[in-house]
Design a protein around this motif. Structure first.
Motif, PDB file in Angstrom:
ATOM      1  N   LEU A  14       0.873  -1.170   0.000  1.00 18.52           N
ATOM      2  CA  LEU A  14       0.000   0.000   0.000  1.00 18.52           C
ATOM      3  C   LEU A  14       0.909   1.218   0.000  1.00 18.52           C
ATOM      4  O   LEU A  14       1.421   1.633   1.045  1.00 18.52           O
ATOM      5  CB  LEU A  14      -0.924   0.023   1.221  1.00 18.52           C
ATOM      6  N   MET A  15       1.148   1.730  -1.194  1.00 16.25           N
ATOM      7  CA  MET A  15       1.993   2.915  -1.329  1.00 16.25           C
ATOM      8  C   MET A  15       1.101   4.137  -1.524  1.00 16.25           C
ATOM      9  O   MET A  15       0.136   4.099  -2.294  1.00 16.25           O
ATOM     10  CB  MET A  15       2.928   2.801  -2.526  1.00 16.25           C
ATOM     11  N   PHE A  37      -2.496  13.483  -4.246  1.00 14.30           N
ATOM     12  CA  PHE A  37      -2.221  12.164  -3.693  1.00 14.30           C
ATOM     13  C   PHE A  37      -2.510  11.078  -4.722  1.00 14.30           C
ATOM     14  O   PHE A  37      -3.339  11.254  -5.609  1.00 14.30           O
ATOM     15  CB  PHE A  37      -3.089  11.897  -2.459  1.00 14.30           C
ATOM     16  N   ALA A  38      -1.840   9.958  -4.575  1.00 17.94           N
ATOM     17  CA  ALA A  38      -2.104   8.775  -5.389  1.00 17.94           C
ATOM     18  C   ALA A  38      -1.804   7.539  -4.553  1.00 17.94           C
ATOM     19  O   ALA A  38      -0.937   7.571  -3.673  1.00 17.94           O
ATOM     20  CB  ALA A  38      -1.257   8.782  -6.656  1.00 17.94           C
ATOM     21  N   VAL A  39      -2.513   6.461  -4.850  1.00 20.78           N
ATOM     22  CA  VAL A  39      -2.383   5.207  -4.102  1.00 20.78           C
ATOM     23  C   VAL A  39      -2.094   4.074  -5.083  1.00 20.78           C
ATOM     24  O   VAL A  39      -2.639   4.043  -6.184  1.00 20.78           O
ATOM     25  CB  VAL A  39      -3.684   4.897  -3.324  1.00 20.78           C
ATOM     26  N   HIS A  55       0.672  10.209 -11.137  1.00 21.13           N
ATOM     27  CA  HIS A  55      -0.721  10.374 -10.706  1.00 21.13           C
ATOM     28  C   HIS A  55      -0.839  11.386  -9.560  1.00 21.13           C
ATOM     29  O   HIS A  55      -1.790  12.179  -9.543  1.00 21.13           O
ATOM     30  CB  HIS A  55      -1.323   9.036 -10.296  1.00 21.13           C
ATOM     31  N   ALA A  56       0.096  11.356  -8.627  1.00 22.41           N
ATOM     32  CA  ALA A  56       0.052  12.310  -7.510  1.00 22.41           C
ATOM     33  C   ALA A  56       0.240  13.738  -8.008  1.00 22.41           C
ATOM     34  O   ALA A  56      -0.482  14.650  -7.601  1.00 22.41           O
ATOM     35  CB  ALA A  56       1.109  11.957  -6.465  1.00 22.41           C
ATOM     36  N   VAL A  57       1.197  13.937  -8.904  1.00 11.76           N
ATOM     37  CA  VAL A  57       1.426  15.282  -9.467  1.00 11.76           C
ATOM     38  C   VAL A  57       0.203  15.709 -10.280  1.00 11.76           C
ATOM     39  O   VAL A  57      -0.224  16.864 -10.228  1.00 11.76           O
ATOM     40  CB  VAL A  57       2.715  15.310 -10.316  1.00 11.76           C
ATOM     41  N   GLY A  58      -0.393  14.766 -10.999  1.00 11.95           N
ATOM     42  CA  GLY A  58      -1.594  15.070 -11.767  1.00 11.95           C
ATOM     43  C   GLY A  58      -2.801  15.386 -10.908  1.00 11.95           C
ATOM     44  O   GLY A  58      -3.763  15.996 -11.377  1.00 11.95           O
ATOM     45  N   ASP A  59      -2.769  14.996  -9.636  1.00 15.28           N
ATOM     46  CA  ASP A  59      -3.865  15.254  -8.709  1.00 15.28           C
ATOM     47  C   ASP A  59      -3.769  16.627  -8.053  1.00 15.28           C
ATOM     48  O   ASP A  59      -4.677  17.032  -7.332  1.00 15.28           O
ATOM     49  CB  ASP A  59      -3.887  14.156  -7.625  1.00 15.28           C
ATOM     50  N   LEU A  60      -2.700  17.363  -8.309  1.00 15.33           N
ATOM     51  CA  LEU A  60      -2.577  18.709  -7.734  1.00 15.33           C
ATOM     52  C   LEU A  60      -3.728  19.583  -8.231  1.00 15.33           C
ATOM     53  O   LEU A  60      -4.154  19.457  -9.385  1.00 15.33           O
ATOM     54  CB  LEU A  60      -1.238  19.339  -8.123  1.00 15.33           C
ATOM     55  N   PRO A  61      -4.232  20.493  -7.380  1.00 17.99           N
ATOM     56  CA  PRO A  61      -5.373  21.317  -7.771  1.00 17.99           C
ATOM     57  C   PRO A  61      -5.100  22.257  -8.953  1.00 17.99           C
ATOM     58  O   PRO A  61      -6.010  22.655  -9.642  1.00 17.99           O
ATOM     59  CB  PRO A  61      -5.710  22.118  -6.524  1.00 17.99           C
ATOM     60  N   GLU A  62      -3.868  22.604  -9.163  1.00 20.86           N
ATOM     61  CA  GLU A  62      -3.495  23.404 -10.328  1.00 20.86           C
ATOM     62  C   GLU A  62      -2.203  22.835 -10.885  1.00 20.86           C
ATOM     63  O   GLU A  62      -1.380  22.302 -10.139  1.00 20.86           O
ATOM     64  CB  GLU A  62      -3.329  24.881  -9.981  1.00 20.86           C
TER      65      GLU A  62
END
Length: 118
Positions: A14-15, A37-39, A55-62
Protein backbone atom coordinates in the motif's frame (compact mmCIF):
# COMPACT_ATOMS: atom_id res chain seq x y z
CA UNK A 1 7.04 14.67 -3.36
CA UNK A 2 7.32 11.64 -1.12
CA UNK A 3 6.08 8.05 -1.01
CA UNK A 4 5.04 6.14 2.09
CA UNK A 5 4.69 2.37 2.35
CA UNK A 6 7.11 0.86 -0.14
CA UNK A 7 7.42 -2.24 2.03
CA UNK A 8 5.32 -5.39 1.95
CA UNK A 9 2.94 -6.00 4.83
CA UNK A 10 0.96 -9.24 5.11
CA UNK A 11 1.73 -10.07 1.48
CA UNK A 12 0.43 -6.74 0.16
CA UNK A 13 1.72 -3.29 -0.75
CA UNK A 14 0.00 0.00 0.00
CA UNK A 15 1.99 2.92 -1.33
CA UNK A 16 0.74 6.47 -0.98
CA UNK A 17 2.44 9.31 -2.84
CA UNK A 18 1.98 12.92 -1.84
CA UNK A 19 2.92 15.80 -4.12
CA UNK A 20 3.20 19.21 -2.47
CA UNK A 21 3.05 22.27 -4.72
CA UNK A 22 4.86 25.01 -2.81
CA UNK A 23 6.37 28.41 -3.35
CA UNK A 24 9.82 28.40 -1.76
CA UNK A 25 12.73 30.70 -1.08
CA UNK A 26 16.24 29.43 -0.58
CA UNK A 27 15.82 28.60 3.09
CA UNK A 28 12.10 28.18 3.75
CA UNK A 29 8.71 27.27 2.37
CA UNK A 30 6.76 30.46 1.68
CA UNK A 31 3.37 29.01 0.73
CA UNK A 32 1.77 25.60 0.19
CA UNK A 33 -0.33 26.00 -2.96
CA UNK A 34 -1.84 22.53 -2.99
CA UNK A 35 -1.39 18.80 -2.45
CA UNK A 36 -2.05 15.82 -4.67
CA UNK A 37 -2.22 12.16 -3.69
CA UNK A 38 -2.10 8.78 -5.39
CA UNK A 39 -2.38 5.21 -4.10
CA UNK A 40 -0.94 1.97 -5.49
CA UNK A 41 -0.97 -1.68 -4.48
CA UNK A 42 1.76 -2.56 -6.97
CA UNK A 43 5.18 -3.87 -6.03
CA UNK A 44 7.48 -0.83 -5.75
CA UNK A 45 9.48 -1.14 -8.97
CA UNK A 46 10.87 1.94 -10.71
CA UNK A 47 8.10 1.96 -13.36
CA UNK A 48 5.42 1.60 -10.65
CA UNK A 49 6.97 4.43 -8.63
CA UNK A 50 7.10 6.72 -11.68
CA UNK A 51 3.46 5.97 -12.48
CA UNK A 52 2.44 6.63 -8.87
CA UNK A 53 4.30 9.95 -8.81
CA UNK A 54 2.76 10.94 -12.15
CA UNK A 55 -0.72 10.37 -10.71
CA UNK A 56 0.05 12.31 -7.51
CA UNK A 57 1.43 15.28 -9.47
CA UNK A 58 -1.59 15.07 -11.77
CA UNK A 59 -3.86 15.25 -8.71
CA UNK A 60 -2.58 18.71 -7.73
CA UNK A 61 -5.37 21.32 -7.77
CA UNK A 62 -3.50 23.40 -10.33
CA UNK A 63 -0.79 22.33 -12.75
CA UNK A 64 2.69 22.68 -11.30
CA UNK A 65 4.97 24.96 -13.27
CA UNK A 66 7.98 24.00 -11.19
CA UNK A 67 10.12 20.86 -11.03
CA UNK A 68 9.11 17.72 -9.20
CA UNK A 69 11.59 17.45 -6.32
CA UNK A 70 12.34 14.30 -4.33
CA UNK A 71 14.98 12.57 -2.26
CA UNK A 72 17.30 10.26 -4.20
CA UNK A 73 15.97 7.15 -2.50
CA UNK A 74 12.47 7.60 -3.94
CA UNK A 75 13.76 6.61 -7.37
CA UNK A 76 16.36 4.05 -6.23
CA UNK A 77 19.29 6.45 -6.70
CA UNK A 78 18.68 6.62 -10.46
CA UNK A 79 20.22 9.68 -12.13
CA UNK A 80 17.88 12.67 -12.30
CA UNK A 81 18.06 12.75 -16.12
CA UNK A 82 16.70 9.20 -16.25
CA UNK A 83 13.77 9.96 -13.96
CA UNK A 84 13.05 13.26 -15.75
CA UNK A 85 12.44 11.39 -19.01
CA UNK A 86 9.24 10.01 -17.48
CA UNK A 87 7.94 12.98 -15.49
CA UNK A 88 6.45 16.33 -16.35
CA UNK A 89 7.19 19.01 -15.49
CA UNK A 90 10.95 18.69 -15.09
CA UNK A 91 12.50 16.70 -12.24
CA UNK A 92 15.40 17.20 -9.86
CA UNK A 93 16.69 15.93 -6.56
CA UNK A 94 16.64 18.11 -3.43
CA UNK A 95 19.19 20.91 -3.56
CA UNK A 96 18.10 23.59 -1.07
CA UNK A 97 16.87 23.78 2.52
CA UNK A 98 13.44 24.94 1.32
CA UNK A 99 13.18 22.00 -1.09
CA UNK A 100 14.07 19.64 1.74
CA UNK A 101 11.35 21.20 3.91
CA UNK A 102 8.83 20.78 1.08
CA UNK A 103 9.76 17.11 0.71
CA UNK A 104 9.40 16.78 4.50
CA UNK A 105 5.86 18.22 4.27
CA UNK A 106 5.10 15.68 1.52
CA UNK A 107 6.50 12.92 3.76
CA UNK A 108 4.14 13.85 6.60
CA UNK A 109 1.19 14.07 4.20
CA UNK A 110 1.92 10.70 2.56
CA UNK A 111 2.44 8.98 5.91
CA UNK A 112 -0.77 10.44 7.39
CA UNK A 113 -2.82 9.54 4.31
CA UNK A 114 -1.46 5.98 4.35
CA UNK A 115 -2.33 5.56 8.03
CA UNK A 116 -5.90 6.67 7.27
CA UNK A 117 -6.17 3.95 4.62
CA UNK A 118 -4.95 1.11 6.87
Amino acid sequence: MDISGRHEEDGEYLMVAAAVHATVGTTRVQCIRGMGFAVSHEEPTLPAIIELVTHAVGDLPEPADCPVVAERGEFYEEPAWMVEQHLEPEFKYVESIAERETVQAAHHAAYAARKLLL
